[in-house]
Design a protein around this motif. Structure first.
Motif, mmCIF file in Angstrom:
data_model
loop_
_atom_site.group_PDB
_atom_site.id
_atom_site.type_symbol
_atom_site.label_atom_id
_atom_site.label_comp_id
_atom_site.label_asym_id
_atom_site.label_seq_id
_atom_site.Cartn_x
_atom_site.Cartn_y
_atom_site.Cartn_z
ATOM 1 N N ARG A 139 0.822 -1.209 0.000
ATOM 2 C CA ARG A 139 0.000 0.000 0.000
ATOM 3 C C ARG A 139 0.856 1.259 0.000
ATOM 4 N NH1 ARG A 139 -2.410 -0.935 4.397
ATOM 5 N NH2 ARG A 139 -4.070 -2.169 3.436
ATOM 6 N N PHE A 140 1.895 1.272 0.804
ATOM 7 C CA PHE A 140 2.729 2.475 0.923
ATOM 8 C C PHE A 140 4.064 2.109 1.541
ATOM 9 C CE2 PHE A 140 4.418 5.703 3.812
ATOM 10 C CZ PHE A 140 4.646 6.749 2.929
ATOM 11 N N GLU A 162 0.203 8.897 4.921
ATOM 12 C CA GLU A 162 0.109 7.456 4.695
ATOM 13 C C GLU A 162 0.977 6.648 5.652
ATOM 14 O OE1 GLU A 162 -0.542 9.718 0.878
ATOM 15 O OE2 GLU A 162 0.981 9.699 2.453
ATOM 16 N N LYS A 164 2.152 4.921 8.883
ATOM 17 C CA LYS A 164 1.559 4.419 10.120
ATOM 18 C C LYS A 164 2.609 3.983 11.142
ATOM 19 C CE LYS A 164 -2.355 4.898 8.033
ATOM 20 N NZ LYS A 164 -3.167 6.112 8.290
ATOM 21 N N GLY A 185 3.543 1.796 5.680
ATOM 22 C CA GLY A 185 2.121 2.062 5.496
ATOM 23 C C GLY A 185 1.190 1.241 6.349
#
Length: 458
Positions: A139-140, A162, A164, A185
């Motif tokens: 995702r990232f 984005e 986390k 991410g």
């Protein structure tokens, strides 16, 4: 299946409730934060915590049963999990304690959000690496080289929506500053002991109230006090930064007048384009500090600023770099305080380029010096008497004003916060409520978060 990223095969993790929670959080939110009392601490003796009732014995028995089932799932999944949890070390700062049961990272983040941004990192775990689910990895993710500290890596994570979680690697590269920052991410699926690695979670992200920012900007305007300008490269990140600043009415666009200069015509916003200066913006680096040797570029720019006549209509002329998070409303009381001075020095080590605050009277001296040169394109006395081959424009300008025009500046360190001027925590944008500039922020999302941090703590 768990290792392949399948969430359905993931064993359940039980958030453990304890009898100690941070006292500064409301009970409903504080209970989401797993916290542990150190061995040997007396009940009620820790000033940062407050006692809350423990669960009835029946609920504790059920919790123990769930823990055992979760542990069995971990074993059956052949997952080796280094036991760790979050222990509270004071207001809003958490660190790693080995050998304890894992807490839910999502609940810790919720607690950070409830506590609000406090100008420092959220969670920091030393000698721990975070591993994510495959979906979160895809995702990232991004990494940055030459990041000197885990604290700065954490701040970078906060600045990217984005992100986390983050991991900082002390020795990732062979040359120069070897440290590397990885922005991730997702929350950690597993944690693995790893020497020389620091991982953690970002603190709360204050939201930027754009309407309030514009209201404060408009209310602070004072006709004829300060004109602000920036030099923009016609390519790269600076155009994006200036477009963001214009949309927020921030930085130079919060001054009483503004202009953006470049060597090409570029549209920044409807009705706003660059003022073109005939100059090559290619720059070499060198000198004792390996800085940009850009003096001749700015000699051409100062000539254009003088020709535009801004110093005839404003008391102060302010140059702000596009990557400087600049608060014009915080500058105004400083300008009033230093009224009558030729310029304001922003650093104890000498004038630094991210923000240069020059009085209109000094620009009049520059104007006369340009006029004295044979072609009118350079300040005659400054160019003739200063040996500036290895100087950046900021040092040249300060030496020109002090040694040639004999101007004695005032020093006001509220003007700027950057690492090169004894402001090590510049990346949090949170050192004092009246700091005028934080530098440098070259990504639009990090720039915007810096604005929000500074306003939230003001």
């Amino acid at each position: 299946p768990w290792r392949s990223g399948s969430s359905s095969a993931r064993p359940p993790l039980l958030p453990l409730q304890t009898d100690w929670v941070p006292a500064h959080l409301p009970p409903s939110e504080a209970m989401a934060l797993p916290a542990h009392r150190e061995e040997g601490e007396a009940a009620g003796g820790h000033g940062a915590y407050a006692a809350v009732p423990q669960a009835p014995e029946g609920q504790l028995a059920e919790a123990r049963s769930r823990v055992l089932r979760a542990a069995a799932g971990l074993l059956l999944g052949t997952l080796v999990f280094a036991g760790a949890s979050w222990g509270h070390l004071g207001r809003g700062q958490l660190r790693y304690h080995p050998g304890r049961a894992p807490a839910a990272a999502g609940e810790v983040i919720d607690a950070f959000q409830a506590a609000g941004f406090q100008g420092k990192c959220g969670l920091t775990e030393e000698d721990v690496d975070y591993e994510l689910d495959i979906a979160d990895q895809e995702r990232f993710g991004m990494n940055f080289d030459h990041i000197p500290s885990p604290d700065m890596c954490c701040a970078m994570c906060q600045g990217v929506p984005e992100c986390k979680s983050w991991t900082w690697v002390k020795n990732a590269l062979p040359d120069g500053c070897p440290s590397q920052c990885w922005l991730k991410g997702g929350l950690p699926r597993t944690k693995k002991p790893k020497t020389g690695v620091v991982s953690g979670l970002p603190p709360a992200r204050p939201a930027l109230d754009v309407a309030q920012l514009k209201t404060v900007t408009e209310a602070a305007r004072e006709q004829g006090l300060c004109f602000c300008w920036s030099l923009m490269l016609p390519f790269g990140y600076e155009l994006q930064l200036l477009r963001l600043q214009h949309s927020l009415r921030a930085s130079i666009f919060a001054c009483d007048g503004h202009a953006v200069y470049s060597n090409k015509s570029v549209t920044i916003a409807p009705g706003l384009g660059t003022s073109v200066v005939d100059v090559d913006l290619t720059v070499k680096f060198g000198g004792d500090s390996y800085s940009a040797l850009n003096t001749w570029i700015f000699i051409a720019l100062w000539k254009r600023v003088i020709d535009d006549g801004w110093h005839n209509n404003y008391k102060w002329i302010v140059k702000a770099d596009p990557d400087a998070v600049f608060f014009a409303e915080r500058l105004r009381p400083i300008l009033v305080k230093h009224d009558g001075k030729g310029y304001i020095n922003n650093c104890r080590y000498g004038l630094h380029g991210p923000i240069e605050v020059i009085a209109a009277s000094t620009f009049s001296l520059l104007e006369a010096d340009y006029a004295a040169s044979w072609d009118g394109k350079a300040p005659e006395k400054c160019v003739k008497h200063l040996h500036f081959g290895q100087w950046g424009e900021d040092f040249f300008l300060s030496q020109c004003m002090k040694k040639i025009y004999h101007i004695v500046p005032d020093l006001d360190e509220k003007l700027m916060c950057e690492a090169h001027c004894s402001c090590d925590k510049w990346y949090w944008c949170a050192d004092t409520p009246d700091r005028v500039t934080y530098h440098p922020f070259k990504r639009a999302d990090m720039y915007k978060q810096c604005l929000a941090n500074a306003i939230a703590l003001a």
